[in-house]
Design a protein around this motif. Structure first.
Motif, PDB file in Angstrom:
ATOM      1  N   VAL A   1       0.835  -1.199   0.000  1.00 54.00           N
ATOM      2  CA  VAL A   1       0.000   0.000   0.000  1.00 54.00           C
ATOM      3  C   VAL A   1       0.872   1.252   0.000  1.00 54.00           C
ATOM      4  O   VAL A   1       0.684   2.175  -0.794  1.00 54.00           O
TER       5      VAL A   1
ATOM      6  N   TRP B   1      -8.329   1.039  -7.637  1.00 48.38           N
ATOM      7  CA  TRP B   1      -7.038   1.201  -6.953  1.00 48.38           C
ATOM      8  C   TRP B   1      -6.396   2.530  -7.339  1.00 48.38           C
ATOM      9  O   TRP B   1      -5.931   3.277  -6.468  1.00 48.38           O
TER      10      TRP B   1
ATOM     11  N   ILE C   1      -5.669   5.128   4.827  1.00 45.07           N
ATOM     12  CA  ILE C   1      -5.034   4.104   3.997  1.00 45.07           C
ATOM     13  C   ILE C   1      -4.264   3.144   4.901  1.00 45.07           C
ATOM     14  O   ILE C   1      -3.442   3.580   5.716  1.00 45.07           O
TER      15      ILE C   1
ATOM     16  N   THR D   1     -11.867   8.806   1.596  1.00 41.99           N
ATOM     17  CA  THR D   1     -11.011   7.895   2.358  1.00 41.99           C
ATOM     18  C   THR D   1     -11.135   6.488   1.786  1.00 41.99           C
ATOM     19  O   THR D   1     -12.023   6.194   0.988  1.00 41.99           O
TER      20      THR D   1
ATOM     21  N   TYR E   1      -9.060   2.528   0.685  1.00 42.20           N
ATOM     22  CA  TYR E   1      -8.069   1.991  -0.255  1.00 42.20           C
ATOM     23  C   TYR E   1      -8.615   0.720  -0.874  1.00 42.20           C
ATOM     24  O   TYR E   1      -9.203  -0.131  -0.185  1.00 42.20           O
ATOM     25  N   THR E   2      -8.438   0.590  -2.180  1.00 38.29           N
ATOM     26  CA  THR E   2      -8.857  -0.613  -2.906  1.00 38.29           C
ATOM     27  C   THR E   2      -7.633  -1.307  -3.469  1.00 38.29           C
ATOM     28  O   THR E   2      -6.866  -0.687  -4.223  1.00 38.29           O
TER      29      THR E   2
ATOM     30  N   SER F   1      -8.153   5.331  -5.674  1.00 41.35           N
ATOM     31  CA  SER F   1      -7.936   5.433  -4.228  1.00 41.35           C
ATOM     32  C   SER F   1      -6.583   6.024  -3.870  1.00 41.35           C
ATOM     33  O   SER F   1      -6.414   6.551  -2.766  1.00 41.35           O
ATOM     34  N   ILE F   2      -5.596   5.943  -4.783  1.00 36.36           N
ATOM     35  CA  ILE F   2      -4.275   6.489  -4.458  1.00 36.36           C
ATOM     36  C   ILE F   2      -4.002   7.820  -5.158  1.00 36.36           C
ATOM     37  O   ILE F   2      -2.968   8.440  -4.902  1.00 36.36           O
TER      38      ILE F   2
ATOM     39  N   SER G   1       2.883   1.729  -3.284  1.00 37.44           N
ATOM     40  CA  SER G   1       2.083   2.224  -4.404  1.00 37.44           C
ATOM     41  C   SER G   1       1.923   3.739  -4.331  1.00 37.44           C
ATOM     42  O   SER G   1       1.957   4.429  -5.356  1.00 37.44           O
ATOM     43  N   VAL G   2       1.774   4.274  -3.111  1.00 39.46           N
ATOM     44  CA  VAL G   2       1.650   5.727  -2.946  1.00 39.46           C
ATOM     45  C   VAL G   2       2.992   6.412  -3.184  1.00 39.46           C
ATOM     46  O   VAL G   2       3.072   7.419  -3.897  1.00 39.46           O
TER      47      VAL G   2
ATOM     48  N   GLU H   1      -1.437   9.006   4.992  1.00 37.52           N
ATOM     49  CA  GLU H   1      -2.175   7.750   5.162  1.00 37.52           C
ATOM     50  C   GLU H   1      -3.200   7.848   6.282  1.00 37.52           C
ATOM     51  O   GLU H   1      -4.262   7.220   6.215  1.00 37.52           O
TER      52      GLU H   1
END
Length: 313
Positions: free
Chosen positions: A97, A176, A262, A164, A166-167, A179-180, A100-101, A257
């Motif tokens: 997670v 996804w 997240i 808010t 996260y996928t 979400s980011i 990815s961010v 986060e």
């Protein structure tokens, strides 16, 4: 090139050892009433003493550190004091997670910095001044305020993204990315401003060099000179700034986060710190240092590719 990579890896290992040692000693000395925090206020004194013995808190700090270090060298980061789960498993479930961010933020930072920095250096005049002022203003705003503004505009007002949550990408790639997107923007905007200033300054310096005038005399068009020569020679300093800012991005990810709820290493760090969960904190520290070392190695390799003289340094 092999010796170049080996030197960087050895330097990274040394950095990892120093930072992990310092953090462990500081955390162990600062952590008080860990057993009481884990058991709660209703626990009896006998239960607290028993848990302290189970966790090894009754032993000297150096003894505990040596035990942790010998286990860590074999790849065993221990067990979380709060959840009684393997630290490696906990981090493995969260690191994707955060990565990815962070990776998205690094790529977006580099893209924005190149576009804005090159535009400011090439156009000059009012466009240069607007880009510079905008960069300074954005860089001066804390990323958590940027995050709140992004949520207000793009999630609450326009409804383009969720505020808010996260996928995972294995559920839906589109969800996804959605979400980011806002977390990546919140981290990248401020970072891109600093790197863009570096790109601008380096490009202006390069465009005043003699080799540029030589290339112009040979009949090369301006686009070829800018993108094949000036921009490449300007990339080195910008990469150095980006590598330094990556550490700040990791720190910013902790706050971001939390704002976007997240489930990454950021929220995990906050919870582990509140409970004084030393094994889990150390696992997060090790993971963070490894990420920094890997990014710096990638930057060094890019520097060596851009400028072969770097290999001799």
């Amino acid at each position: 090139m092999a010796s170049f990579i080996l030197k960087r890896l050895l330097a990274g290992i040394g950095l990892l050892f120093v930072i992990s040692s310092v953090v462990y000693l500081l955390m162990s000395l600062a952590a008080t009433d860990v057993a009481r925090n884990l058991l709660g206020e209703t626990a009896t004194q006998d239960q607290v003493v028993t848990l302290e013995k189970q966790l090894g808190l009754d032993q000297p700090v150096l003894v505990r550190y040596w035990g942790w270090l010998t286990d860590a060298l074999t790849g065993d980061l221990g067990t979380s004091w709060s959840s009684r789960t393997s630290v490696t498993e906990i981090i493995a479930s969260r690191i994707g997670v955060t990565l990815s961010v962070l990776i998205g933020a690094v790529l977006l930072t580099a893209l924005l910095a190149i576009v804005l920095g090159a535009a400011a250096a090439i156009t000059g005049g009012w466009a240069d001044r607007i880009i510079q002022v905008s960069s300074v203003v954005v860089a001066a705003v804390p990323n958590f305020l940027v995050a709140l503004m992004l949520v207000f505009v793009f999630a609450l007002q326009l409804g383009w993204f969720r505020a808010t949550g996260y996928t995972p990408p294995d559920v839906s790639i589109g969800a996804w990315l959605a979400s980011i997107t806002l977390p990546v923007l919140a981290i990248a905007l401020g970072s891109a401003a600093g790197v863009a200033q570096q790109v601008r300054g380096s490009m202006i310096d390069q465009m005043q060099r003699d080799y540029v005038r030589t290339l112009e005399c040979r009949g090369l068009d301006a686009r070829t000179i800018i993108f094949r020569h000036v921009l490449r020679n300007s990339a080195g300093p910008a990469l150095n700034v980006l590598a330094v800012l990556f550490v700040a991005m990791i720190g910013g990810a902790v706050v971001i986060e939390q704002i976007f709820a997240i489930p990454g290493l950021g929220s995990l760090t906050v919870n582990a710190s509140l409970l004084g969960d030393v094994p889990l904190i150390m696992g997060i520290v090790i993971t963070t240092v490894v990420m920094v070392v890997v990014l710096n190695l990638i930057v060094d390799l890019l520097q060596a590719w851009l400028n072969p003289k770097v290999r001799l340094s």
